[in-house]
Design a protein around this motif. Sequence first.
Motif, PDB file in Angstrom:
ATOM      1  N   ARG A  35     -10.408 -37.922  75.635  1.00  0.00           N
ATOM      2  CA  ARG A  35     -10.378 -37.809  74.176  1.00  0.00           C
ATOM      3  C   ARG A  35     -10.637 -36.396  73.676  1.00  0.00           C
ATOM      4  O   ARG A  35     -10.454 -36.125  72.495  1.00  0.00           O
ATOM      5  CB  ARG A  35     -11.424 -38.748  73.565  1.00  0.00           C
ATOM      6  N   GLY A  36     -11.060 -35.506  74.574  1.00  0.00           N
ATOM      7  CA  GLY A  36     -11.426 -34.171  74.154  1.00  0.00           C
ATOM      8  C   GLY A  36     -10.385 -33.137  74.526  1.00  0.00           C
ATOM      9  O   GLY A  36      -9.234 -33.452  74.847  1.00  0.00           O
ATOM     10  N   GLN A  37     -10.802 -31.891  74.492  1.00  0.00           N
ATOM     11  CA  GLN A  37      -9.898 -30.789  74.794  1.00  0.00           C
ATOM     12  C   GLN A  37      -9.540 -30.748  76.269  1.00  0.00           C
ATOM     13  O   GLN A  37      -8.480 -30.263  76.651  1.00  0.00           O
ATOM     14  CB  GLN A  37     -10.542 -29.466  74.368  1.00  0.00           C
ATOM     15  N   LEU A  38     -10.424 -31.266  77.118  1.00  0.00           N
ATOM     16  CA  LEU A  38     -10.175 -31.333  78.556  1.00  0.00           C
ATOM     17  C   LEU A  38     -10.199 -32.777  79.013  1.00  0.00           C
ATOM     18  O   LEU A  38     -10.836 -33.632  78.396  1.00  0.00           O
ATOM     19  CB  LEU A  38     -11.242 -30.537  79.322  1.00  0.00           C
ATOM     20  N   LEU A  39      -9.517 -33.070  80.125  1.00  0.00           N
ATOM     21  CA  LEU A  39      -9.497 -34.410  80.677  1.00  0.00           C
ATOM     22  C   LEU A  39      -9.333 -34.341  82.185  1.00  0.00           C
ATOM     23  O   LEU A  39      -9.005 -33.291  82.753  1.00  0.00           O
ATOM     24  CB  LEU A  39      -8.367 -35.242  80.075  1.00  0.00           C
ATOM     25  N   ILE A  40      -9.590 -35.457  82.849  1.00  0.00           N
ATOM     26  CA  ILE A  40      -9.368 -35.564  84.287  1.00  0.00           C
ATOM     27  C   ILE A  40      -7.930 -36.016  84.506  1.00  0.00           C
ATOM     28  O   ILE A  40      -7.495 -37.014  83.924  1.00  0.00           O
ATOM     29  CB  ILE A  40     -10.350 -36.555  84.931  1.00  0.00           C
ATOM     30  N   PRO A  41      -7.161 -35.303  85.338  1.00  0.00           N
ATOM     31  CA  PRO A  41      -5.759 -35.669  85.540  1.00  0.00           C
ATOM     32  C   PRO A  41      -5.610 -37.091  86.072  1.00  0.00           C
ATOM     33  O   PRO A  41      -6.468 -37.581  86.815  1.00  0.00           O
ATOM     34  CB  PRO A  41      -5.264 -34.641  86.572  1.00  0.00           C
ATOM     35  N   SER A  42      -4.542 -37.751  85.668  1.00  0.00           N
ATOM     36  CA  SER A  42      -4.279 -39.098  86.172  1.00  0.00           C
ATOM     37  C   SER A  42      -4.053 -39.046  87.674  1.00  0.00           C
ATOM     38  O   SER A  42      -3.539 -38.068  88.225  1.00  0.00           O
ATOM     39  CB  SER A  42      -3.040 -39.679  85.479  1.00  0.00           C
ATOM     40  N   THR A 275     -16.794 -31.394  75.794  1.00  0.00           N
ATOM     41  CA  THR A 275     -16.075 -30.538  76.735  1.00  0.00           C
ATOM     42  C   THR A 275     -15.772 -29.157  76.154  1.00  0.00           C
ATOM     43  O   THR A 275     -15.310 -28.273  76.877  1.00  0.00           O
ATOM     44  CB  THR A 275     -14.745 -31.183  77.183  1.00  0.00           C
ATOM     45  N   LEU A 276     -16.027 -28.951  74.876  1.00  0.00           N
ATOM     46  CA  LEU A 276     -15.675 -27.683  74.241  1.00  0.00           C
ATOM     47  C   LEU A 276     -16.348 -26.464  74.888  1.00  0.00           C
ATOM     48  O   LEU A 276     -15.689 -25.440  75.105  1.00  0.00           O
ATOM     49  CB  LEU A 276     -15.987 -27.734  72.743  1.00  0.00           C
ATOM     50  N   PRO A 277     -17.663 -26.516  75.210  1.00  0.00           N
ATOM     51  CA  PRO A 277     -18.245 -25.350  75.896  1.00  0.00           C
ATOM     52  C   PRO A 277     -17.577 -25.071  77.236  1.00  0.00           C
ATOM     53  O   PRO A 277     -17.336 -23.914  77.591  1.00  0.00           O
ATOM     54  CB  PRO A 277     -19.717 -25.747  76.080  1.00  0.00           C
TER      55      PRO A 277
END
Length: 285
Positions: A35-42, A275-277
């Motif tokens: 949901r944030g700027q970063l995510l874990i790849p599928s 995840t922003l920082p």
Amino acid sequence: MRPSPQPPTIEVLGVPGTGKTNYAGQVYGRLRQGRGQLLIPSGTDPGDLGPFENILTCLQEGRAAPHTATETYSHLLLPIEDRSGHRSDLRWPDYGGEQLADMLETRVIPTAWSSRLATADGWFLFLRLSKMKVYEDALSRSPEKRAREELRRIPAGWDDNARQVELVQLLVQAAELSTTTRLRRPKLLIALSCWDEIPGTELKTPEQILAERLPLLSSFVEANWHRGALSIWGVASLGRDLRPDSEDEDFQTQGPESFGYVIVPGTAARQADLTLPLAWMLEPP
């Protein structure tokens, strides 16, 4: 064949009780939900991320994650992806904060730590202001108050205003960095953790709070880091006090993703994306 690039390395720094573990678990939960700027790849195998899963499980049960064992030091490989589809493998350290506290007391940094500090792309320093001891500046007191306190015992030892400057100086020295010019690498992110415990922050930026509470440290990092390589954040990973031995019903029913926030540099507003920082740390300096 060209060698594959090394994964970016962030050295997470902080003495015990500064919130490193709970932040890691909350960030992992945000990354997993995407949901944030970063995510874990599928397609990532959750089994490879067991330590993060264990922390998140504690939070889902409404309990604070247990303290990392003092002697522990390992790097967890965390695959991440940004909204543009750029992927990287982030090496995230897991260790007992007593190691850093011992270095500050002994002024000795082990060779292995020096090597990691020197090769890290970024330093992520957690400071919990609500637990710090800061002596009042004698010059700021009225003459009448100074006169009343002349016979009082002078506090023993340094306060945290000086100790945190000493800590950063030790890290710079151990990494064999030159401060003849302002540093661009490693990037330095200071996380004022447990932001919800700090009184009087409603209309103030993280930079203002650091300058008020730890003015020596604020001046030191501003003088020695390039503006684009330094960032001060407010971080409330949980937004409330959780304990390892009791359960919070709100965390159980609403989920950890409903709690926690950061204060972006230069603002006083809350952002739910923890995840922003981390995203700032991964940006080119």
